[in-house]
Design a protein around this motif. Structure first.
Motif, mmCIF file in Angstrom:
data_model
loop_
_atom_site.group_PDB
_atom_site.id
_atom_site.type_symbol
_atom_site.label_atom_id
_atom_site.label_comp_id
_atom_site.label_asym_id
_atom_site.label_seq_id
_atom_site.Cartn_x
_atom_site.Cartn_y
_atom_site.Cartn_z
ATOM 1 N N LEU F 62 0.833 -1.193 0.000
ATOM 2 C CA LEU F 62 0.000 0.000 0.000
ATOM 3 C C LEU F 62 0.883 1.264 0.000
ATOM 4 O O LEU F 62 0.653 2.192 -0.778
ATOM 5 N N LEU F 64 3.947 1.545 -0.916
ATOM 6 C CA LEU F 64 4.617 1.616 -2.201
ATOM 7 C C LEU F 64 3.749 2.281 -3.263
ATOM 8 O O LEU F 64 4.182 3.183 -3.986
ATOM 9 N N LEU F 65 2.503 1.823 -3.331
ATOM 10 C CA LEU F 65 1.590 2.346 -4.341
ATOM 11 C C LEU F 65 1.327 3.824 -4.115
ATOM 12 O O LEU F 65 1.306 4.620 -5.057
ATOM 13 N N GLU F 66 1.131 4.183 -2.851
ATOM 14 C CA GLU F 66 0.880 5.603 -2.562
ATOM 15 C C GLU F 66 2.082 6.447 -2.901
ATOM 16 O O GLU F 66 1.961 7.575 -3.374
ATOM 17 N N ILE F 68 4.210 5.826 -5.254
ATOM 18 C CA ILE F 68 4.224 5.975 -6.712
ATOM 19 C C ILE F 68 3.321 7.132 -7.130
ATOM 20 O O ILE F 68 3.688 7.977 -7.954
ATOM 21 N N ALA F 69 2.116 7.147 -6.523
ATOM 22 C CA ALA F 69 1.179 8.215 -6.870
ATOM 23 C C ALA F 69 1.755 9.570 -6.492
ATOM 24 O O ALA F 69 1.650 10.546 -7.244
ATOM 25 N N MET F 71 4.998 10.383 -6.065
ATOM 26 C CA MET F 71 6.106 10.662 -6.964
ATOM 27 C C MET F 71 5.590 11.385 -8.197
ATOM 28 O O MET F 71 6.160 12.355 -8.661
ATOM 29 N N ASP F 72 4.459 10.825 -8.674
ATOM 30 C CA ASP F 72 3.825 11.353 -9.857
ATOM 31 C C ASP F 72 3.467 12.814 -9.684
ATOM 32 O O ASP F 72 3.786 13.670 -10.524
ATOM 33 N N GLU F 73 2.813 13.075 -8.545
ATOM 34 C CA GLU F 73 2.392 14.456 -8.297
ATOM 35 C C GLU F 73 3.581 15.389 -8.228
ATOM 36 O O GLU F 73 3.551 16.516 -8.700
#
Ligand code: SF4
Ligand code: SF4
Ligand SMILES: [Mg+2]
Ligand SMILES: [Mg+2]
Ligand SMILES: [Mg+2]
Ligand SMILES: [Mg+2]
Ligand SMILES: [Mg+2]
Ligand SMILES: [Mg+2]
Ligand SMILES: [Mg+2]
Ligand SMILES: [Mg+2]
Ligand SMILES: [Mg+2]
Ligand SMILES: [Mg+2]
Lengths: 75, 333, 353, 333, 353, 75
Positions: F62, F64-66, F68-69, F71-73
């Motif tokens: 979880l 990790l996924l957050e 990634i999101a 990082m994107d922002e």
């Protein structure tokens, strides 16, 4: 167990015959009859002819009944 | 008796008791006019200055194809005729078909063709339907429910007989029932008896147009015997029938004798029993006889004060015509 | 039948009325088909009120005891293919009728149809319910002599009329003045067996006028104090019966004691298969015992039939005994006294204006 | 394929093909107005300045008693709802009951009580009926056909969606189907799922009174997935549904996951999918939510130009919502 | 799963898009449940057009050959009580599916339900259709080790994933760049068996974001030129799998060659019961032979799965092979390539705006 | 054959346990599990728990996924 219908034998096979019940035909067993012949009138009960109808006697009964009715009228 | 038995569905006394003890409990049974409580051929609901007549019947006949018709023709005829019996022009019908899996698609098409043909005869339409398929283990033969609506100026009841009326039957008695029983039981006759299955609105309309019809009912389950009793009891009158007048086909009579079944007690599917004012009787009979399905119509009896249905027999005797207790069964004694 | 049936009927009725004037005459017939014809033609409505025609134990279906129905129902439940005449379908046993039983049950018009079914289904066991009086017994005999297939058997439930009449008369104080004898039974059996009874008897046919004529002859005997066996059905009945059929019956059956519904066991009143044909006896083949129903339930059928009691004298009437759950023969038949009293009340069912 | 198969009755594509190849051949299929060819929830026949709406359905559900209802309540709800879907006030219903012999008389009475209760909820009446009893070998469970008539000022069609409309569902999705499947397959859950079986005329009437309803259909066989596809295809529009908006009960969702069945593909028996003009959407939703069977109503999507039914998923993906091919079956992979 | 799923999904999709820019990447998954989740969540619509996810022979129902369906149908017709997972119900054999068969057929949610049915019906023979990959095989093993009743048996139709992947790769020229490995199969079997394959592989879970994450890891491997077995489903999968379950399977099963629908027999790709448990093998118990269906009907499933042929290249497509009468696995599953092409035409089924 | 649903064990009997599937409970077999305990989160497939869920790993994924999101922002 005694409902029986009058029919006329039309065609005789071995121990069966085609019988005509006033327009409808059906096969019936004739092995209970002494000497079945085409055109015999018979009584049929549960698919078996159980006796020949004696036409002379039938007419005689009829005559008797009509006589009774006439006697009545004459009275 | 806490189980439903076959005899409860046979249209006789036990059926009345089932309806009386179960369906009569429904309180929401009337939408104005003639409702469920009347147990007439259908219901009649006032709408403007007319009546919408509504009726339903389920058809469970076996065999589904029989001489003279099939379950498709029957399903339309049954409902058209019930509407007609209420004095209503059949307008729109529904079809609820329940099919056992594995049923032949060709047979289904044939049935639907018969449906369409019967509709065409009376100018009615099949406007909505429903189709269900059940596993073979659950159902063994196709069932069709048909409901229908018709429009009547004034509904004709089965309870409208008055002393003095005459009773007309629109054609020969017992054709459907005797032919189906013979066929079903595998009794082989040289010639073929035919069901009278037909939608008879046009015949009924001819009678209605004369203006003297007081009561009507179609002699389906339970036959003419049952219908006469219902009409007499609901109208609080006595009906007297002349045995000699009863129109029974020669071959139907012969088969009935062989089967030990009374043609008066079996279903007809293209006939009506009609009560008519005496002064309109001849004209009504003539009008009926002038239609395709009314050629063999005759007056079979009269209505008097009293109760019950009585037959004057050929030897001058009298007996009650009783409503049959259950479905007729071939007998030998 | 000819020209004016109604005229002839009226004459016969008038004669009966005249003959019977001042007397109460009760005549019993012992045949379901006689009852059917009498009812359908409204004969009772033509008779004067002092001449009564009542139904005796003459419908083989009505007198089939519960034990036999239980046996055929048990065979149906075991998966045997059952063949029966339609008459028997709704007659209840102790638990069920054939009508209410799930099974492979065929209504046949003839015993030979049931043999056809057995031949067409060699892998199934077919059982025929052989009910009936002397009229029907020879058809069973003919089939047995044919040599039916191995998978065919029957419950032999044939009964004989004279022993039942004899038993009824032996009960004493019967208020019966004469018997209308069953025409089709006599077609097979002839008339000799009835000569033993010291009462007026007339063999009659089944056309309405034939029945009326028979009744007329009976009333005449009663009034004239004779007690003979007369034949009003000469077109079908010869006094020696149908000899060929009788011979076949003799070849196949032995006489035996048998139960009647609502009565005790009547001696010598039934048929069983001779030992060499026992393989066609379904009861033996499947080892089924006829369980006699709990001793005399209190049914008064035999007193009612003899005219010495009324249905309402019976404690079971309308309670344990109803048309759809009859105890005695009088409640089974739609023309039995108990059935009529139950359905119509005490009021007689005959139309009288 | 020359035999009828179970899948022909499952409400999907094969059912369409059965109807298309058999029932569509009926030429007498319209009595003016909306007829059989429309395959809508019912037919509508012009009568004076109003329409008589006519519909029928056969009910073959097993088990016949289930949490939340029984076959009696269902048979009335189904027909009342079909009438409502056409915009018609339910007036009078018929009942064609086919009973297997041996059926419990007490159960029959219970069913009839449910019928009466459901009728009472919407002020409709059962005005005529028919009863048949079949041998146990021929039928294994009670069947009820119900037809009904209603009166509409203007019939609402399932084909009336326009781009810009919003789609409302009147409550939670999948309750009936998921609960019946769980119950029938003998899957034992600690708590009991309940069918939503109810006659929802009062809820529908509240929506109609606002005046913005453009199309309606009840998501029975084939579920919401099927109904959305029918409405989109008949209206020649595209429907876009928001996965997040779909009202699905927590326990229904859990059971559906365990069964591997999509709640969108199973029957509802007390719900409507309603298309509403955007400017009336909020007012209509509020009116619906104010009724007994409309509390959980929500807007689940919108109508646009195009074709097909698309779901915007929770992760922002898109997929087609397809009409199910057959009855949903529990799956494990 | 948390806060803003849509946001996370968008990020993952954007990263995949960026990584794969300029390349055509085709990824195969081999699990029906992956397909279900991918379809239901619309994952394909989020992927760039140059990244394709296709379905391999990974739905045990789709790959069950007609011979096995014929066998269970035959047992149903013989009157055995059949228990099956619902998935299998509509899969056709040569003559019929279970759905179209008259018999006592139960849909169960678990093999243990079918044992309950056997216990409750000791007089009946109960047969369970044991389909499934490594995920399901241990449940069968557990039941066999329980000692089920004498009247219980099964058709063991379990299949193994790695041998099928191996066979597929051995066919050569597969245009596949990586495999999304089946999370629940690996939950039981672990990941070691996959290390033999020189292609990028990632074990993925079944939440939409878990799948997207797995795809992202795969694309990354492809782009970076690695060929490893990575685990994106760590909450459920340990690399050694479920040792207890594996031990039970070993105790009960031997590996065997087995047929797959639309493919030939694949060596070592199935399970059979060890000799000491053969009494639970319905085929042996009732002496049923699996009749291999007439040699290779011309189904191109394996070429289609490898990406070297299109459904329309198959002569049977839309003719002998249709969704309701499928020949190969690709027409059975609603996500099989042939099924999709048949239903939607060549147009891709994925929503693209 | 791989549909599996997350549930929490609520009550352990011999080789079965009552499992809670988000409100609905059902009995599941637990004999494929190494060491099942009450409150364990498990994966249930065809009525059998096939593995325990590792909560630490679940949270890690979880996170990790957050990330990634996020990082994107940040990009
Ligand atoms: S009421 Fe029944 S038990 Fe009593 S005498 Fe009559 S038939 Fe026999
Ligand atoms: S169309 Fe059918 S036979 Fe041809 S490749 Fe596809 S699945 Fe195989
Ligand atoms: Mg009628
Ligand atoms: Mg009706
Ligand atoms: Mg009718
Ligand atoms: Mg419908
Ligand atoms: Mg009427
Ligand atoms: Mg609808
Ligand atoms: Mg409808
Ligand atoms: Mg409906
Ligand atoms: Mg009716
Ligand atoms: Mg609509």
């Amino acid at each position: 167990m005694c409902l029986a219908v009058v029919a006329q034998l039309k065609e005789i096979k071995e121990n069966t015959a085609v019988a005509d019940f006033g327009g409808l035909t059906q096969e019936v067993r004739i092995d209970l009859l002494e000497n079945p012949k085409v055109d015999d009138w018979v009584l049929v009960h549960t698919g078996f002819a159980i006796q020949q109808i004696d036409e002379k006697e039938a007419l005689e009964t009829l005559r008797l009944l009509e006589e009774i009715a006439k006697m009545d009228e004459e009275q | 008796m806490d189980k439903v038995s076959l005899i409860h569905g046979a249209g006789g006394e036990m059926m009345q008791s089932l309806i009386g003890s179960v369906f009569a409990n429904i309180k929401n049974n009337n939408a104005g006019g003639v409702g469920l409580e009347a147990l007439d051929d259908g219901a009649a609901i006032p709408f403007g200055d007319k009546y919408i007549v509504l009726t339903t019947d389920s058809h469970v006949i076996k065999p589904i194809f029989f001489p003279g018709g099939d379950i498709g023709r029957l399903s339309i005829s049954g409902t058209v005729n019930d509407l007609a019996m209420m004095g209503a022009r059949p307008v729109a019908l529904t079809n609820g078909v329940i099919i056992p899996e594995g049923f032949s698609m060709d047979d289904l098409k044939k049935i639907v063709e018969s449906v369409d043909e019967a509709l065409g005869e009376v100018g009615a339409a099949l406007v909505t339907g429903d189709t269900k398929v059940l596993p073979k283990e659950a159902l063994d033969s196709i069932l069709i429910n048909t409901a229908g609506i018709g429009i009547a100026d004034t509904p004709i009841r089965d309870s409208g007989l008055n002393p003095g009326d005459v009773i007309i039957v629109t054609g020969t008695i017992g054709d459907h029932g005797i032919s189906i029983i013979s066929h079903r039981e595998g009794f082989k006759f040289g010639t073929e008896l035919r069901s009278d299955c037909a939608p008879i609105w046009n015949t009924v309309k001819a009678a209605l147009d004369v203006g003297g019809v007081t009561a009507m009912k179609d002699p389906t389950r339970g036959g003419v015997a049952n219908v006469l009793n219902e009409m007499a009891s609901k109208s609080h009158v006595k009906i007297v029938i002349e045995e000699e007048a009863l129109p029974i086909r020669q071959d139907v009579k012969a088969a009935a004798d062989m089967l030990g079944i009374d043609p008066m007690e079996v279903a007809n599917e293209g006939k009506a029993v009609i009560g008519v004012r005496a002064d309109k009787a001849d004209e009504t009979l003539a009008a009926i006889k002038n239609t395709k399905y009314g050629k063999d119509a005759v007056i079979i009896g009269t209505v008097t004060e009293g109760k019950g249905v009585i037959m004057k027999t050929k030897i001058g005797g009298q007996r009650f015509i009783e409503p049959p207790l259950g479905d007729p069964v071939p007998r030998v004694c | 039948m000819p020209v004016d049936q109604e005229q002839i009927a009226k004459s016969l009725a008038a004669k009966i009325d005249k003959l019977a004037a001042g007397k109460d005459i009760k005549i019993m017939h012992v045949c379901g088909t006689h009852e059917y014809a009498i009812t359908k033609s409204g004969i009772r409505s033509l008779l004067p009120p002092n001449v009564k025609v009542v139904m005796g134990p003459g419908c083989p279906v009505c007198v089939t005891p519960q034990a036999e129905i239980d046996a055929i129902v048990e065979l149906a439940e075991q998966g045997k293919v059952i063949c029966t005449y339609g008459d028997l379908l709704r007659v209840p046993g102790t638990k069920s009728s054939l009508y209410d039983t799930v099974g492979d049950i065929h209504i046949v018009q003839s015993i030979s149809q049931s043999v056809d079914i057995a031949r067409q289904n060699p892998s199934k066991e077919v059982v025929f319910m052989a009910v009936g009086f002397e009229t029907t017994a020879p058809t069973t005999a003919a089939i047995v002599l044919d040599g039916p297939p191995e998978n065919f058997s029957m419950i032999v439930s044939h009964r004989l009329v004279p022993p039942a009449m004899k038993w009824l008369m032996q009960q004493g104080e019967a208020k019966l003045h004469g018997f209308l004898l069953p025409g089709h039974v006599c077609t097979i059996a002839g008339s000799h067996d009835y000569e033993q009874f010291p009462v007026p008897q007339v063999i009659a046919g089944f056309e309405p006028l034939e029945i009326l004529y028979g009744l007329y002859m009976l009333v005449k005997q009663v009034v004239e104090g004779r007690a003979e066996v007369e034949n009003a059905y000469t077109r079908a009945v010869r006094c020696q019966g149908n000899q060929k059929a009788l011979k076949m019956m003799e070849e196949v059956f032995d006489v035996c004691d048998i139960m009647w519904r609502g009565f005790p066991v009547i001696p010598d009143s039934g048929y069983k298969l001779k030992p060499q044909y026992e393989k066609f006896d379904a009861l033996k083949k499947y080892n089924i015992e006829l369980k006699e129903v709990k001793k005399e339930t209190g049914c008064l059928c035999n007193e009612i039939l003899r005219g010495i009691r009324d249905p309402t004298d019976c404690k079971l009437f309308g309670k344990a005994c109803k048309p759809l759950k009859p105890v005695g023969a009088c409640m089974v038949s739609s023309e039995g006294a108990c059935r009529i009293w139950f359905t119509y009340g005490k009021a007689h069912k005959v139309v009288k204006e």
